[in-house]
Design a protein around this motif. Structure first.
Motif, PDB file in Angstrom:
ATOM      1  N   UNK A   8      41.568  19.358 -91.877  1.00  0.00           N
ATOM      2  CA  UNK A   8      41.032  18.469 -90.859  1.00  0.00           C
ATOM      3  C   UNK A   8      42.137  17.614 -90.231  1.00  0.00           C
ATOM      4  N   UNK A   9      43.264  17.551 -90.904  1.00  0.00           N
ATOM      5  CA  UNK A   9      44.344  16.712 -90.387  1.00  0.00           C
ATOM      6  C   UNK A   9      44.958  17.303 -89.134  1.00  0.00           C
ATOM      7  N   UNK A  10      45.245  16.458 -88.143  1.00  0.00           N
ATOM      8  CA  UNK A  10      45.995  16.950 -86.991  1.00  0.00           C
ATOM      9  C   UNK A  10      47.379  17.425 -87.444  1.00  0.00           C
ATOM     10  N   UNK A  11      47.755  18.640 -87.055  1.00  0.00           N
ATOM     11  CA  UNK A  11      49.033  19.202 -87.517  1.00  0.00           C
ATOM     12  C   UNK A  11      50.057  19.201 -86.387  1.00  0.00           C
ATOM     13  N   UNK A  12      51.209  18.590 -86.660  1.00  0.00           N
ATOM     14  CA  UNK A  12      52.217  18.390 -85.615  1.00  0.00           C
ATOM     15  C   UNK A  12      53.551  18.985 -86.034  1.00  0.00           C
ATOM     16  N   UNK A  13      54.220  19.625 -85.085  1.00  0.00           N
ATOM     17  CA  UNK A  13      55.540  20.192 -85.326  1.00  0.00           C
ATOM     18  C   UNK A  13      56.553  19.390 -84.515  1.00  0.00           C
ATOM     19  N   UNK A  14      57.638  18.976 -85.152  1.00  0.00           N
ATOM     20  CA  UNK A  14      58.659  18.191 -84.467  1.00  0.00           C
ATOM     21  C   UNK A  14      59.901  19.068 -84.323  1.00  0.00           C
ATOM     22  N   UNK A  15      60.309  19.355 -83.080  1.00  0.00           N
ATOM     23  CA  UNK A  15      61.433  20.263 -82.856  1.00  0.00           C
ATOM     24  C   UNK A  15      62.448  19.648 -81.900  1.00  0.00           C
ATOM     25  N   UNK A  62      59.046  19.373 -89.592  1.00  0.00           N
ATOM     26  CA  UNK A  62      60.177  19.292 -88.668  1.00  0.00           C
ATOM     27  C   UNK A  62      60.916  20.618 -88.595  1.00  0.00           C
ATOM     28  N   UNK A  63      61.275  21.016 -87.407  1.00  0.00           N
ATOM     29  CA  UNK A  63      62.122  22.197 -87.227  1.00  0.00           C
ATOM     30  C   UNK A  63      63.352  21.840 -86.421  1.00  0.00           C
ATOM     31  N   UNK A  64      64.477  22.250 -86.953  1.00  0.00           N
ATOM     32  CA  UNK A  64      65.769  22.031 -86.303  1.00  0.00           C
ATOM     33  C   UNK A  64      66.177  23.242 -85.484  1.00  0.00           C
ATOM     34  N   UNK A  65      67.066  23.027 -84.538  1.00  0.00           N
ATOM     35  CA  UNK A  65      67.737  24.163 -83.899  1.00  0.00           C
ATOM     36  C   UNK A  65      69.222  24.017 -84.133  1.00  0.00           C
ATOM     37  N   UNK A  66      69.712  24.409 -85.294  1.00  0.00           N
ATOM     38  CA  UNK A  66      71.138  24.293 -85.522  1.00  0.00           C
ATOM     39  C   UNK A  66      71.841  25.401 -84.751  1.00  0.00           C
ATOM     40  N   UNK A  67      72.880  25.024 -84.053  1.00  0.00           N
ATOM     41  CA  UNK A  67      73.633  25.891 -83.157  1.00  0.00           C
ATOM     42  C   UNK A  67      73.454  27.392 -83.265  1.00  0.00           C
ATOM     43  N   UNK A  68      74.137  28.036 -84.213  1.00  0.00           N
ATOM     44  CA  UNK A  68      74.184  29.498 -84.219  1.00  0.00           C
ATOM     45  C   UNK A  68      72.964  30.158 -84.826  1.00  0.00           C
ATOM     46  N   UNK A  69      72.284  29.453 -85.740  1.00  0.00           N
ATOM     47  CA  UNK A  69      71.196  30.119 -86.452  1.00  0.00           C
ATOM     48  C   UNK A  69      70.061  30.432 -85.484  1.00  0.00           C
ATOM     49  N   UNK A  70      69.632  31.672 -85.496  1.00  0.00           N
ATOM     50  CA  UNK A  70      68.541  32.047 -84.615  1.00  0.00           C
ATOM     51  C   UNK A  70      67.223  31.684 -85.266  1.00  0.00           C
ATOM     52  N   UNK A  71      66.570  30.774 -84.631  1.00  0.00           N
ATOM     53  CA  UNK A  71      65.316  30.297 -85.186  1.00  0.00           C
ATOM     54  C   UNK A  71      64.228  31.358 -85.091  1.00  0.00           C
ATOM     55  N   UNK A  72      64.366  32.271 -84.138  1.00  0.00           N
ATOM     56  CA  UNK A  72      63.381  33.350 -84.026  1.00  0.00           C
ATOM     57  C   UNK A  72      63.770  34.555 -84.881  1.00  0.00           C
ATOM     58  N   UNK A  73      64.326  34.232 -86.023  1.00  0.00           N
ATOM     59  CA  UNK A  73      64.684  35.175 -87.059  1.00  0.00           C
ATOM     60  C   UNK A  73      63.406  35.896 -87.528  1.00  0.00           C
ATOM     61  N   UNK A  74      63.472  37.252 -87.646  1.00  0.00           N
ATOM     62  CA  UNK A  74      62.257  37.992 -88.017  1.00  0.00           C
ATOM     63  C   UNK A  74      61.721  37.633 -89.403  1.00  0.00           C
TER      64      UNK A  74
END
Ligand code: GDP
Length: 331
Positions: A8-15, A62-74
């Protein structure tokens, strides 16, 4: 009752890009860290930093976008996460060059939209504390224009982005979070209605429903909100929790010093009284009452009791509906 837990909790992603201020926002909003202490936060190298606050009305990650790492990793199941997300907050550092942030924003939003078109996309133009008011507006206009141009170029005008100017050095970050969370509460009109009825029957000027841990207000009556009133509420919650932690009997390591008996009264020097009371495990009501109306505290308490029962019913119904849906889908 435990009715405000689980799904029931509102779910939030911080990017956002690394160093845009995500951990600082999390620490300041959900862990009462003072803004200056965030200067010494360490960067982590993990892609995903999970932090579901178990003591709050809101659950978030929380989700980070660290430089080289591809976040859309399979190997990373972003689809599943986007599917369960109500709001995606994207943080842009306004004090930095934001070209890369904008391209990441575009990529993220378009991917997330494909998986779940119901996500609310919220852009925090962050660290605006160093900017003049003119400068802030100019920045917002520029970022907003570039982001919507990018979407238009991709033929995705239908994706709606909301923008907020934020800083951890004032209340703007709490205000922005409040708005983001409020959009995720389907019962909001009911809550506002109940608050309207409550204040008009009790001679109260204004009432807020607060998530105690984060000081996000999840609802208020329909009279306008001014920043100063909101800030006073935040200060009051801090005072109650801090005093209880320092001088109270509760073990604050184990959780908030906040329970069914929690309440506080502060007489302001302008004939107004502030009145705080526990509503649920996570929520407190903060009201502003004129001193002469406060003489009928018995009436206020009686109406509050009715309000509290109604609130519990509102949330219990939602939990039951969700449980039934689950049962049905498991058949
Ligand atoms: P993250 O990598 O996105 O988690 O970023 P951090 O939270 O580690 O923040 C990076 C830096 O930005 C830290 O030094 C913070 O003190 C600073 N910072 C975060 N929010 C603000 C803000 O609102 N204003 C200012 N001036 N600095 C901020």
């Amino acid at each position: 009752s435990d009715s405000l837990s689980g799904e029931v909790k509102p779910r939030i992603l911080l990017m956002g890009l690394r160093r845009s201020g995500k951990s600082s926002i999390q620490k300041v909003v959900f862990h009462k860290m003072s803004p200056n202490e965030t200067l010494f936060l360490e960067s982590t190298n993990k892609i995903c930093r999970e932090d579901v606050s178990s003591s709050s009305f809101v659950s978030f990650q929380i989700w980070d976008f660290p430089g080289q790492i591809d976040f859309f990793d399979p190997t990373f199941d972003y689809e599943m996460i986007f599917r369960g997300t109500g709001a995606l907050i994207f943080v842009i550092d306004s004090q930095d060059d934001y070209v890369e942030a904008l391209s990441r924003l575009h990529l993220t939003v378009t991917r997330a939209y494909k998986v779940n078109p119901d996500i609310n996309f919220e852009v925090f133009i962050h660290k605006v504390d160093g900017l003049s008011d003119d400068h802030k507006i100019e920045k917002q206009r520029d970022i907003q224009k570039r982001a919507s141009d990018d979407l238009a170029d991709a033929g995705l005008e239908r994706i709606h982005l909301s923008f907020y100017l934020t800083s951890i050095y004032d209340h703007s970050i709490f205000e922005a979070f409040s708005k983001v969370v409020q959009k995720l509460i389907p019962q909001l009109p009911t809550l506002e209605n109940l608050l309207n009825i409550f204040i008009s029957n009790s001679g109260i000027e204004k009432a807020f429903l607060f998530d105690v841990v984060s000081k996000i207000y999840i609802a208020t009556d329909s009279s306008p909100v001014d920043m100063q009133t909101y800030e006073l509420c935040c200060d009051m919650i801090d005072v109650v929790i801090d005093i209880s932690c320092i001088y109270g009997l509760a073990d604050c390591e184990a959780g908030l010093p906040y329970d069914k008996e929690s309440m506080a009264i502060i007489h302001l020097n302008n004939t107004t009284v502030m009145y705080l009371k526990e509503v649920t495990k996570f929520l407190a009501m903060v009201c502003f009452v004129r001193r002469d109306s406060f003489e009928r505290k018995g009436l206020i308490d009686y109406n509050f009791h009715c309000f509290k029962k109604a609130i519990q019913e509102v949330f219990d119904v939602r939990v039951k509906v969700q449980q039934n849906r689950k049962l049905l889908s498991n058949r």
